[in-house]
Design an enzyme around this catalytic site. Structure first.
Site, PDB file in Angstrom:
ATOM      1  N   ARG A 152       0.782  -1.104   0.047  1.00  0.00           N
ATOM      2  CA  ARG A 152       0.071   0.157   0.039  1.00  0.00           C
ATOM      3  C   ARG A 152       0.872   1.473   0.059  1.00  0.00           C
ATOM      4  O   ARG A 152       0.326   1.981  -0.587  1.00  0.00           O
ATOM      5  CB  ARG A 152      -0.974   0.348   1.335  1.00  0.00           C
ATOM      6  N   ILE A 176      -7.044   8.473  -0.477  1.00  0.00           N
ATOM      7  CA  ILE A 176      -6.812   7.502  -0.545  1.00  0.00           C
ATOM      8  C   ILE A 176      -7.863   5.687   0.346  1.00  0.00           C
ATOM      9  O   ILE A 176      -7.058   5.993   1.334  1.00  0.00           O
ATOM     10  CB  ILE A 176      -5.065   6.023  -0.568  1.00  0.00           C
ATOM     11  N   SER A 177      -8.420   5.306  -0.270  1.00  0.00           N
ATOM     12  CA  SER A 177      -9.773   4.568   1.058  1.00  0.00           C
ATOM     13  C   SER A 177      -9.281   3.940   2.410  1.00  0.00           C
ATOM     14  O   SER A 177      -7.673   3.692   1.807  1.00  0.00           O
ATOM     15  CB  SER A 177     -10.439   3.964   0.168  1.00  0.00           C
ATOM     16  N   HIS A 178      -9.776   3.497   3.156  1.00  0.00           N
ATOM     17  CA  HIS A 178      -8.933   2.447   4.631  1.00  0.00           C
ATOM     18  C   HIS A 178      -9.083   1.856   3.987  1.00  0.00           C
ATOM     19  O   HIS A 178      -9.899   0.751   3.080  1.00  0.00           O
ATOM     20  CB  HIS A 178     -10.397   2.360   5.044  1.00  0.00           C
TER      21      HIS A 178
END
Ligand code: SAH
Length: 216
Positions: A40, A66-68
């Site tokens: 990530r 950026i999403s969880h």
């Protein structure tokens, strides 16, 4: 161009992150393997890399996020597809969700509306040799009619209402996973049961940046 690094420390942090996701209920082995394999930190802004394995959303370019990791894993489970399935992602953003879907062995078509972010992520995809079937600058509200129908469509921005064009681009038994709402969003899954019929399911509440019309 060289691949960015992925140190043993980062790999260890990633395994810890995935343990947390499992505790939170993520259970699909294909999703778990993909979350364990995708670095990530490659998708984060340089100044935030040390936070990459926290279960948090972070700013990327163009005021997007950026999403969880939990949200990425959860949506990846909800599409409920098997290897080789044809999937349309709307809201490429950092490309992290795209990379997770690729690692799940899916054929990915992905659309981003923000030009600056589109180009930045294109450079990253080149560097990490991530090749979606198609990566397009455009308006996801329209879907991708020329490549439809899809086994699943996954929307990673909050839609104020249900974009009907997307339903039409699903195969029979195909699924649209989409957060719907303005301030907060309820995760929805629509399954196409026939030419004009759909099942609707609702899941928990999430917070996404808004799905906006037209490209920018
Ligand atoms: N999956 C991404 C999420 C990024 S946030 C990640 O984890 O990085 C949502 C993204 O959707 C933003 O990049 C935003 O620009 C994009 N977006 C919003 N409306 C859109 C639309 N109509 N079509 C395509 N992309 C859209």
């Amino acid at each position: 161009m060289q691949l960015p690094t992925d140190s043993t420390k980062e790999q260890g942090q990633r395994l810890q992150m995935v343990s947390l996701l499992k505790e939170m209920g993520i259970h699909n082995p294909t999703v778990i393997n993909a979350m364990e394999s995708v670095p990530r930190h490659w998708f984060m802004d340089p100044g935030l890399v040390s936070h990459a394995y926290k279960n948090k959303a972070y700013p990327i370019a163009a005021e997007q996020t950026i999403s969880h990791p939990y949200t990425v894993a959860y949506q990846s489970e909800l599409i409920n597809v098997s290897e080789g399935a044809k999937v349309l992602e709307i809201g490429t953003g950092s490309g992290y969700q795209t990379a997770v879907l690729k690692a799940m062995g899916l054929a990915i078509y992905t659309i981003e509306r923000q030009r600056e972010l589109f180009k930045k992520t294109q450079r990253l995809f080149d560097q990490i040799r991530l090749r979606p079937k198609k990566y397009i600058l455009g308006d996801g509200y329209l879907g991708l009619p020329e490549d439809a129908p899809f086994d699943a469509i996954l929307v990673t921005a909050g839609a104020p209402s249900l974009p009907k064009d997307l339903l039409r681009q699903l195969k029979i038994r195909g699924r649209l996973v989409i957060p719907i709402g303005t301030d907060a969003q309820v995760m929805h899954r629509f399954t196409r049961t026939g030419e004009k019929t759909f099942d609707k399911e609702q899941f928990g509440e999430f917070r996404f940046v808004p799905m906006l019309k037209d490209k920018n």
